[in-house]
Write an enzyme that holds these catalytic residues in place. Structure first.
Site, mmCIF file in Angstrom:
data_model
loop_
_atom_site.group_PDB
_atom_site.id
_atom_site.type_symbol
_atom_site.label_atom_id
_atom_site.label_comp_id
_atom_site.label_asym_id
_atom_site.label_seq_id
_atom_site.Cartn_x
_atom_site.Cartn_y
_atom_site.Cartn_z
ATOM 1 N N ALA A 59 70.106 0.614 27.015
ATOM 2 C CA ALA A 59 69.046 1.624 26.956
ATOM 3 C C ALA A 59 68.163 1.435 28.188
ATOM 4 O O ALA A 59 68.162 0.360 28.802
ATOM 5 C CB ALA A 59 68.243 1.439 25.678
ATOM 6 N N GLY A 70 72.731 -1.175 24.616
ATOM 7 C CA GLY A 70 73.219 0.141 24.205
ATOM 8 C C GLY A 70 74.592 0.486 24.771
ATOM 9 O O GLY A 70 75.285 1.347 24.226
ATOM 10 N N GLU A 81 76.967 -1.295 22.505
ATOM 11 C CA GLU A 81 76.896 -0.566 21.227
ATOM 12 C C GLU A 81 77.671 0.762 21.309
ATOM 13 O O GLU A 81 78.312 1.172 20.340
ATOM 14 C CB GLU A 81 75.426 -0.324 20.860
ATOM 15 N N GLU A 141 69.407 -8.118 24.312
ATOM 16 C CA GLU A 141 68.064 -7.642 23.959
ATOM 17 C C GLU A 141 67.037 -8.755 23.755
ATOM 18 O O GLU A 141 65.869 -8.580 24.106
ATOM 19 C CB GLU A 141 68.116 -6.768 22.689
HETATM 20 N N1 CAA Z 1 67.403 0.121 32.208
HETATM 21 C C1 CAA Z 1 66.808 0.601 33.335
HETATM 22 N N2 CAA Z 1 67.189 0.248 34.582
HETATM 23 C C2 CAA Z 1 68.220 -0.624 34.692
HETATM 24 C C3 CAA Z 1 68.877 -1.153 33.561
HETATM 25 C C4 CAA Z 1 68.432 -0.739 32.270
HETATM 26 N N3 CAA Z 1 69.031 -1.152 31.131
HETATM 27 N N4 CAA Z 1 69.836 -2.002 33.994
HETATM 28 C C5 CAA Z 1 69.789 -1.989 35.338
HETATM 29 N N5 CAA Z 1 68.816 -1.155 35.763
HETATM 30 C C6 CAA Z 1 68.426 -0.853 37.149
HETATM 31 C C7 CAA Z 1 67.675 -2.006 37.775
HETATM 32 O O1 CAA Z 1 66.308 -1.984 37.406
HETATM 33 C C8 CAA Z 1 67.896 -1.750 39.250
HETATM 34 O O2 CAA Z 1 67.040 -0.728 39.652
HETATM 35 P P1 CAA Z 1 66.277 -0.843 41.112
HETATM 36 O O3 CAA Z 1 67.404 -0.847 42.090
HETATM 37 O O4 CAA Z 1 65.460 0.400 41.138
HETATM 38 O O5 CAA Z 1 65.524 -2.107 41.077
HETATM 39 C C9 CAA Z 1 69.324 -1.173 39.269
HETATM 40 O O6 CAA Z 1 69.594 -0.739 37.943
HETATM 41 C C10 CAA Z 1 70.361 -2.212 39.652
HETATM 42 O O7 CAA Z 1 70.193 -3.334 38.797
HETATM 43 P P2 CAA Z 1 70.018 -4.836 39.338
HETATM 44 O O8 CAA Z 1 69.401 -4.841 40.680
HETATM 45 O O9 CAA Z 1 69.351 -5.617 38.260
HETATM 46 O O10 CAA Z 1 71.563 -5.244 39.476
HETATM 47 P P3 CAA Z 1 72.181 -6.696 39.349
HETATM 48 O O11 CAA Z 1 73.604 -6.578 39.762
HETATM 49 O O12 CAA Z 1 71.342 -7.706 40.023
HETATM 50 O O13 CAA Z 1 72.143 -7.027 37.762
HETATM 51 C C11 CAA Z 1 72.415 -6.519 35.435
HETATM 52 C C12 CAA Z 1 72.874 -6.249 36.873
HETATM 53 C C13 CAA Z 1 72.769 -7.958 35.041
HETATM 54 C C14 CAA Z 1 73.180 -5.552 34.528
HETATM 55 C C15 CAA Z 1 70.884 -6.302 35.335
HETATM 56 O O14 CAA Z 1 70.557 -5.037 35.889
HETATM 57 C C16 CAA Z 1 70.372 -6.302 33.925
HETATM 58 O O15 CAA Z 1 70.227 -7.368 33.330
HETATM 59 N N6 CAA Z 1 70.092 -5.112 33.357
HETATM 60 C C17 CAA Z 1 69.516 -4.997 32.056
HETATM 61 C C18 CAA Z 1 70.565 -5.133 30.960
HETATM 62 C C19 CAA Z 1 69.931 -5.110 29.594
HETATM 63 O O16 CAA Z 1 69.092 -5.913 29.265
HETATM 64 N N7 CAA Z 1 70.364 -4.151 28.751
HETATM 65 C C20 CAA Z 1 69.853 -3.979 27.409
HETATM 66 C C21 CAA Z 1 68.779 -2.940 27.374
HETATM 67 S S1 CAA Z 1 67.938 -2.884 25.833
HETATM 68 C C22 CAA Z 1 68.932 -1.995 24.799
HETATM 69 O O17 CAA Z 1 69.986 -1.512 25.156
HETATM 70 C C23 CAA Z 1 68.399 -1.850 23.403
HETATM 71 C C24 CAA Z 1 69.219 -1.080 22.471
HETATM 72 O O18 CAA Z 1 70.031 -1.586 21.749
HETATM 73 C C25 CAA Z 1 68.972 0.330 22.284
#
Ligand code: CAA
Length: 260
Positions: free
Chosen positions: A66, A111, A114, A134
């Site tokens: 998400a 998500g 999921e 999460e």
């Molecule tokens: N939401 C919004 N933006 C996201 C995102 C997310 N879930 N995942 C990545 N991005 C964005 C980053 O903020 C970044 O944006 P900028 O370039 O503007 O800074 C861009 O995508 C590239 O990401 P990274 O620079 O972080 O890339 P990386 O290769 O260094 O890392 C990653 C990749 C490990 C996937 C890392 O981006 C990450 O940990 N992302 C979050 C993953 C996460 O926690 N997902 C769960 C969300 S909560 C959820 O889903 C709840 C639910 O059940 C409904």
């Protein structure tokens, strides 16, 4: 509806939906969820479509979860609404008569994991990193992760993954049953299409009926599920395709299913 974050391609009875929001690794914000609802409604009203492949744009990410920027602003009621919308979409996909194949091409987190779990079959490329991270964000899965992961891989493994927030690779995901098959990244879509073609060549009503029965297994006790299978079996025996499929076997020829 014109989609800003989805690419939709149809080839005969197969549709491919690609989530495309590259600046956020295909993370699902409110707009993407709304577009997925719309596309799913359209695909369901197209009686020609039997299988849908869901994948992510680019080589790096299927869906990175998400949208965290949106989550940051939620109060309790908004959190409930967001989870209801996401769960509603995933429920639709899981319980649809369309067969869904997740072609997982990189990060499938939160998500994204999921979404893959709501699909009927999961094929992962070897570069997959999948999990429910999460708790790293101080939240819990909200699009069904605590429920579907426990059902797919068992309570203990689901707790190991969700309580640590750790990502696992494709081999480990295959080992624990979170994905069903792994491929080289370059072969992911062709493998998914091959699988879709095989399913589409089978009796269409039988495929839907079997999916319904298997879904029932996850949500009922054995006796109720067995009774449900008997009812579905009776219904399938009355179809033209069941006569065609069994006749074709006896006549040593390929069946010509009509979906009737
Ligand atoms: N939401 C919004 N933006 C996201 C995102 C997310 N879930 N995942 C990545 N991005 C964005 C980053 O903020 C970044 O944006 P900028 O370039 O503007 O800074 C861009 O995508 C590239 O990401 P990274 O620079 O972080 O890339 P990386 O290769 O260094 O890392 C990653 C990749 C490990 C996937 C890392 O981006 C990450 O940990 N992302 C979050 C993953 C996460 O926690 N997902 C769960 C969300 S909560 C959820 O889903 C709840 C639910 O059940 C409904």
């Amino acid at each position: 509806m014109e989609y800003k974050n989805l690419l939709v391609e149809k080839k005969g009875s197969l549709a491919t939906v690609t989530v495309s929001r590259p600046k956020a690794l295909n993370a699902l914000n409110t707009e993407v969820i709304a577009e997925l609802y719309d596309v799913w409604r359209n695909l369901e009203s197209d009686t020609n479509i039997g299988v849908v492949i869901i994948t992510g744009d680019g080589e790096k990410s299927f869906v990175a979860g998400a949208d965290i920027g949106e989550l940051n602003k939620l109060d309790s009621l908004e959190g409930i609404k967001l989870a209801e919308r996401g769960q509603g979409l995933y429920w639709k996909i899981e319980n649809s008569d369309i067969i869904s194949i997740a072609a997982i091409n990189g990060f499938a987190l939160g998500g994204g994991c999921e979404l893959a779990m709501a699909c009927d079959i999961r094929i992962a490329s070897k570069n997959v990193k999948i999990g429910q991270p999460e708790v790293n964000l101080g939240i819990i899965p909200g699009y069904g992760g605590t429920q579907r992961l426990a059902r797919l891989v068992g309570k203990g493994m689901a707790k190991l993954l969700i309580l640590t927030g750790d990502m696992i690779d494709a081999e480990e995901a295959l080992r624990i049953g979170l994905v069903d098959k792994i491929t080289e990244p370059a072969e992911l879509l062709s493998e998914a299409e091959k699988l879709a073609g095989k399913i589409l060549s089978r009796g269409p009503k039988a495929v839907i009926s079997a999916k319904r029965c298997i879904n029932f297994a996850a949500n009922s006790d054995l006796d109720t599920g067995l009774r449900y299978e008997i009812i579905e079996f009776g219904a399938i025996c009355a179809t033209d395709d069941s006569k065609e499929g069994t006749s074709a076997f006896m006549e040593k020829r390929k069946p010509n299913f009509k979906g009737a």
